[in-house]
Design a protein around this motif. Structure first.
Motif, PDB file in Angstrom:
ATOM      1  N   ILE A  96       3.725   1.142  -8.447  1.00 54.03           N
ATOM      2  CA  ILE A  96       4.181   0.065  -7.566  1.00 54.03           C
ATOM      3  C   ILE A  96       4.667  -1.184  -8.302  1.00 54.03           C
ATOM      4  O   ILE A  96       5.523  -1.916  -7.804  1.00 54.03           O
ATOM      5  CB  ILE A  96       3.071  -0.301  -6.554  1.00 54.03           C
ATOM      6  N   GLN A 124       0.146  -5.528  -3.603  1.00 53.83           N
ATOM      7  CA  GLN A 124      -0.636  -4.732  -4.547  1.00 53.83           C
ATOM      8  C   GLN A 124      -2.032  -4.458  -4.019  1.00 53.83           C
ATOM      9  O   GLN A 124      -2.494  -3.326  -4.009  1.00 53.83           O
ATOM     10  CB  GLN A 124      -0.737  -5.404  -5.913  1.00 53.83           C
ATOM     11  N   THR A 169      -2.095  -2.232  -0.541  1.00 54.30           N
ATOM     12  CA  THR A 169      -1.683  -0.833  -0.727  1.00 54.30           C
ATOM     13  C   THR A 169      -2.649  -0.083  -1.636  1.00 54.30           C
ATOM     14  O   THR A 169      -2.974   1.083  -1.375  1.00 54.30           O
ATOM     15  CB  THR A 169      -0.244  -0.722  -1.277  1.00 54.30           C
TER      16      THR A 169
END
Length: 144
Positions: A27, A113, A116
Motif C-alpha cells: 500500500i 494505512q 486498511t
C-alpha cells in the motif's frame, strides 16, 4: 478455546509482522505522502512498528478488562472496535512528536494505512488463520 494472553500476544506479533508488513509493502507506494518512496516506506513501517509495540501493551489492558466478563473473552466485534482506541493513541503520539523518525504524517496517510492494515489483519485472523491453522485456536491462540 479462548485465546490466552500469551496466545493473543503471539498472534498480534506474527500477524502484524507478516500480514501487516506485506500489506504495508503493497500500500505504501499508493499513499499520498508527498515524499519519495524511501522516506514513505520508513514512515509507514515505523507506524506499523509503533502499532505492534503499543498493541502488546494494549493486550495487557484488554486481558485485565476481560477478567470482568464471565467467559473471560469478548465478542469478535469488540476485537474490531479496539482498533479505534489503538489508532487514536498512535495518532496522538504521532502528533505529539513522541515517535522518533516519523516527522509530519498527513491524516489521510495515517487513516488509510491504519484502517486498511487493521481490517486486513482482522479478516486474516478471523478467516484464514482459523481455517488453515486450526490448532492455533486449540492452543489458546499460540503459534509456538
Amino acid at each position: 478455546m479462548v485465546p490466552t494472553l500469551y496466545g493473543r500476544i503471539q498472534t498480534r506479533i506474527v500477524l502484524t509482522i507478516v500480514v501487516g508488513g506485506i500489506w504495508t509493502l503493497i500500500i505504501t507506494p499508493f499513499l499520498p505522502t508527498g515524499e519519495p518512496l524511501g522516506p514513505s516506506y520508513r514512515m509507514t513501517f515505523i507506524i506499523l512498528l509503533t502499532v505492534l509495540v503499543l498493541g502488546i501493551v494494549w493486550e495487557f489492558v484488554y486481558h485485565g478488562l476481560q477478567q470482568f466478563r464471565w467467559e473471560k473473552d469478548w465478542p469478535t466485534f469488540f476485537g474490531l472496535l479496539t482498533g479505534i482506541n489503538e489508532g487514536l493513541l498512535v495518532w496522538i503520539l504521532l502528533k505529539a512528536g513522541a515517535i522518533p523518525g516519523v516527522g509530519d504524517v498527513p491524516v489521510s496517510v495515517f487513516l488509510i494505512q491504519f484502517i486498511t492494515t487493521w481490517l486486513v489483519i482482522f479478516l486474516v485472523v478471523n478467516g484464514p488463520v482459523q481455517i488453515f491453522f486450526s490448532r492455533w485456536r486449540f492452543r489458546g491462540g499460540r503459534f509456538w
